[in-house]
Design a protein around this motif. Sequence first.
Motif, PDB file in Angstrom:
ATOM      1  N   LEU A 192       0.634  -1.325  -0.065  1.00 15.24           N
ATOM      2  CA  LEU A 192      -0.078   0.070  -0.061  1.00 15.24           C
ATOM      3  C   LEU A 192       0.727   1.213   0.018  1.00 15.24           C
ATOM      4  O   LEU A 192       0.429   2.359  -0.425  1.00 15.24           O
ATOM      5  CB  LEU A 192      -1.001   0.042   1.348  1.00 15.24           C
ATOM      6  N   ARG A 193       2.226   1.169   0.278  1.00 17.72           N
ATOM      7  CA  ARG A 193       2.991   2.339   0.423  1.00 17.72           C
ATOM      8  C   ARG A 193       3.545   2.835  -0.851  1.00 17.72           C
ATOM      9  O   ARG A 193       3.969   1.924  -1.505  1.00 17.72           O
ATOM     10  CB  ARG A 193       3.993   2.170   1.278  1.00 17.72           C
ATOM     11  N   PRO A 194       3.799   3.988  -1.318  1.00 22.95           N
ATOM     12  CA  PRO A 194       4.524   4.487  -2.177  1.00 22.95           C
ATOM     13  C   PRO A 194       5.934   4.112  -2.181  1.00 22.95           C
ATOM     14  O   PRO A 194       6.631   4.135  -1.311  1.00 22.95           O
ATOM     15  CB  PRO A 194       4.162   6.156  -2.396  1.00 22.95           C
TER      16      PRO A 194
ATOM     17  N   LEU B  31     -12.308  -3.897  -3.717  1.00 23.38           N
ATOM     18  CA  LEU B  31     -12.667  -2.553  -3.990  1.00 23.38           C
ATOM     19  C   LEU B  31     -11.854  -1.446  -3.367  1.00 23.38           C
ATOM     20  O   LEU B  31     -11.238  -0.658  -3.786  1.00 23.38           O
ATOM     21  CB  LEU B  31     -14.242  -2.302  -3.547  1.00 23.38           C
ATOM     22  N   GLY B  32     -11.649  -1.654  -1.928  1.00 25.35           N
ATOM     23  CA  GLY B  32     -10.666  -0.836  -1.163  1.00 25.35           C
ATOM     24  C   GLY B  32      -9.386  -0.431  -1.745  1.00 25.35           C
ATOM     25  O   GLY B  32      -8.719   0.470  -1.862  1.00 25.35           O
ATOM     26  N   LEU B  33      -8.628  -1.576  -2.060  1.00 25.67           N
ATOM     27  CA  LEU B  33      -7.476  -1.783  -2.902  1.00 25.67           C
ATOM     28  C   LEU B  33      -7.686  -0.877  -4.042  1.00 25.67           C
ATOM     29  O   LEU B  33      -6.722  -0.078  -4.566  1.00 25.67           O
ATOM     30  CB  LEU B  33      -6.954  -3.246  -3.139  1.00 25.67           C
ATOM     31  N   ASN B  34      -8.661  -1.245  -4.930  1.00 27.16           N
ATOM     32  CA  ASN B  34      -8.796  -0.258  -6.120  1.00 27.16           C
ATOM     33  C   ASN B  34      -8.774   1.148  -5.986  1.00 27.16           C
ATOM     34  O   ASN B  34      -8.158   1.855  -6.572  1.00 27.16           O
ATOM     35  CB  ASN B  34      -9.824  -0.744  -6.914  1.00 27.16           C
TER      36      ASN B  34
ATOM     37  N   ARG C 242      -8.382   7.580  -0.695  1.00 24.58           N
ATOM     38  CA  ARG C 242      -7.926   6.946   0.745  1.00 24.58           C
ATOM     39  C   ARG C 242      -9.367   6.785   1.607  1.00 24.58           C
ATOM     40  O   ARG C 242      -9.659   5.711   2.227  1.00 24.58           O
ATOM     41  CB  ARG C 242      -6.918   7.770   1.571  1.00 24.58           C
ATOM     42  N   ALA C 243     -10.256   7.870   1.631  1.00 26.90           N
ATOM     43  CA  ALA C 243     -11.274   7.975   2.214  1.00 26.90           C
ATOM     44  C   ALA C 243     -12.363   6.894   1.714  1.00 26.90           C
ATOM     45  O   ALA C 243     -12.804   5.802   2.457  1.00 26.90           O
ATOM     46  CB  ALA C 243     -12.124   9.234   2.236  1.00 26.90           C
ATOM     47  N   GLY C 244     -12.196   6.597   0.336  1.00 30.58           N
ATOM     48  CA  GLY C 244     -13.101   5.455  -0.207  1.00 30.58           C
ATOM     49  C   GLY C 244     -12.747   4.092   0.255  1.00 30.58           C
ATOM     50  O   GLY C 244     -13.486   3.066   0.431  1.00 30.58           O
ATOM     51  N   ALA C 245     -11.339   4.063   0.211  1.00 33.27           N
ATOM     52  CA  ALA C 245     -10.909   2.693   0.467  1.00 33.27           C
ATOM     53  C   ALA C 245     -11.092   2.304   2.063  1.00 33.27           C
ATOM     54  O   ALA C 245     -11.280   0.918   2.190  1.00 33.27           O
ATOM     55  CB  ALA C 245      -9.117   2.984   0.237  1.00 33.27           C
TER      56      ALA C 245
END
Length: 599
Positions: free
Chosen positions: A17-19, A442-445, A452-455
């Motif tokens: 999940l990290r850049p 869905l959260g990953l996408n 981020r909030a949607g995830a």
Amino acid sequence: MKLTIADAGPVSPLPILRPPAVATPDFGHPPSLLPYARRDSYGRDPAEREVPSVTLENEHLRAVFLPGLGGRLWSLVDLATGRELLHRNPVIQPANLALRDAWFAGGVEWNLGTTGHWALTCDPLHAAWVEAPYPVLRLYEYERMRGLVVQIDAALPPGSPALVVSVTIRNPRTETVPVYWWSNIAVPQTPRTRVLAPADRAEHFGYAQRLTTVPYPGEPDAGYPGTWRSAADYFFHVTSDIPWIAAVDDDGHGLLHTSTSRLKGRKLFGWGVSAGGSNWQTWLSGPGAPYLEIQAGLARTQLEHLPLPGDTAWTWTETYSPLTLRQPHAPYEQARAAVDVIARTLPWKQADPGPWTDRPVTEVIHRGSGWGALERRAGGLPESAATPFPDDTLGPEQTPWLSLLAEGRLPGEAVCEAVCVVGPRWLNLLRTAADWHGRYHLGLNLWAAGDRAGALDAWREALAVRRHPLVLRALAEAGRIDGDDAAAAVLLLEAHALAPGMRPLTVETLTTLIAAGRPADALDLVDRLPAEDRAHGRVRLLEARAALATGDRARTGRILDAGLIVPDLREGEDALDDLWFAHHGRDAALPPAYDFRMD
């Protein structure tokens, strides 16, 4: 061919999940490395084994490629002299230097994606022969983070003194995509190896993470990396209409790399001769095999990305050839001018690969992944005879996503859940998947798209349906990124209790417990681990850190005294020397085996 190799092992079930960490985020810096997960299951126990290879040869050169390991150009031999022009590593030893962790030194690595060693560096590529009057090897794959098709065509035309490589990057999407490319060429290093480029200035970039414009070669002469004290990058201000870079040894023999103008960037990297730099080279290649890297990229530096418009392809040509300079240590301007003359004599027209780019493949000789076929089935990739992704490449990793395409849902009862897939098409399909598995992906996408909030909302919805370790870990990782280690530790402990045999989850849980100020709980978890997991170098490092934090110096000392080897030690990571000095004091002599300091 047979090589001594330490296998990179299976991929972690925990997506990244990290850049990637970069000094100056810019256009194209991704919010994460999704859909990729880490390759971190390797050790330091190489053994001789068969590795798929493909050879090209003419009367001047022999080139060997490894399609199962990122398509790496592993060897380039000058047949007239028998000289190996590349750093042909005596061992393939993964170490934690790539975007996904596992990376190995040697040969020529192709880098597509974002700042760092690319996600497919240890993955298989498709390989095929191309319809052409002489052998043309095509390596290609679907790069999942950017949604691009990469195609590498290599040939040794009859009479050509240079290996010719044509690279094509296709953007099948309608939207513009950030593009990053660097060809990373490892060559042998001696104390007198000299690097030349058509530039008198460069951007110096060290482990202090700052770009500074400096004269090149400057004083002391940076053109001799075997004399550097510390590791560094030099990004050249190339002035030639034919970009090139060269490395020659004390006798004037070496490698010349040239390209067409699109590939305008050039870079020099050296490890330096400090104890840390020397240890890193031994860690990667064994004793007595030092190397440096000369590189070529689309932009001037590796902190930049370029916009590739939708439905567009970029192609450029690179050449790799032997180089002999009669006066390798002549004044810089004189030596540079001599190489420039040679670069302009290469047979560009004879070796022009332009006609190959769209030619069909005639025989597939090595299979890559099934992700290109899945994307084609989803409507994201057009059919192509040049880079075919047929249905017979689909495998177990793609099966859940075929179910989503056909039935509108992901299977949810498997022990190992679906490997992450991201992209606009999958995001739209997942919006209607109401089960926990669909909500998790869905959260990953959404996270990959920067929402981020949607995830977080999607993961909370998934958790309300099922307390699954991957969902708990996703929420915990989001908390860790936001600096809330205390909340993350609670979630990770629950996740670990549900999946105690998942070593990457064990490492994240221990790391977070220590960061949250709960070292005693970390030690309690270590004490409950099976012997195999507890013996892992990263776990032992975390155990030693936790013991020191609780005041149990004897426990830390026993680990240090027994010899601590951390297979996935990260490039630039100071964990070993920090632990040593924290235990023994700053005045204590650091054992050479613990010295991987790069500054």
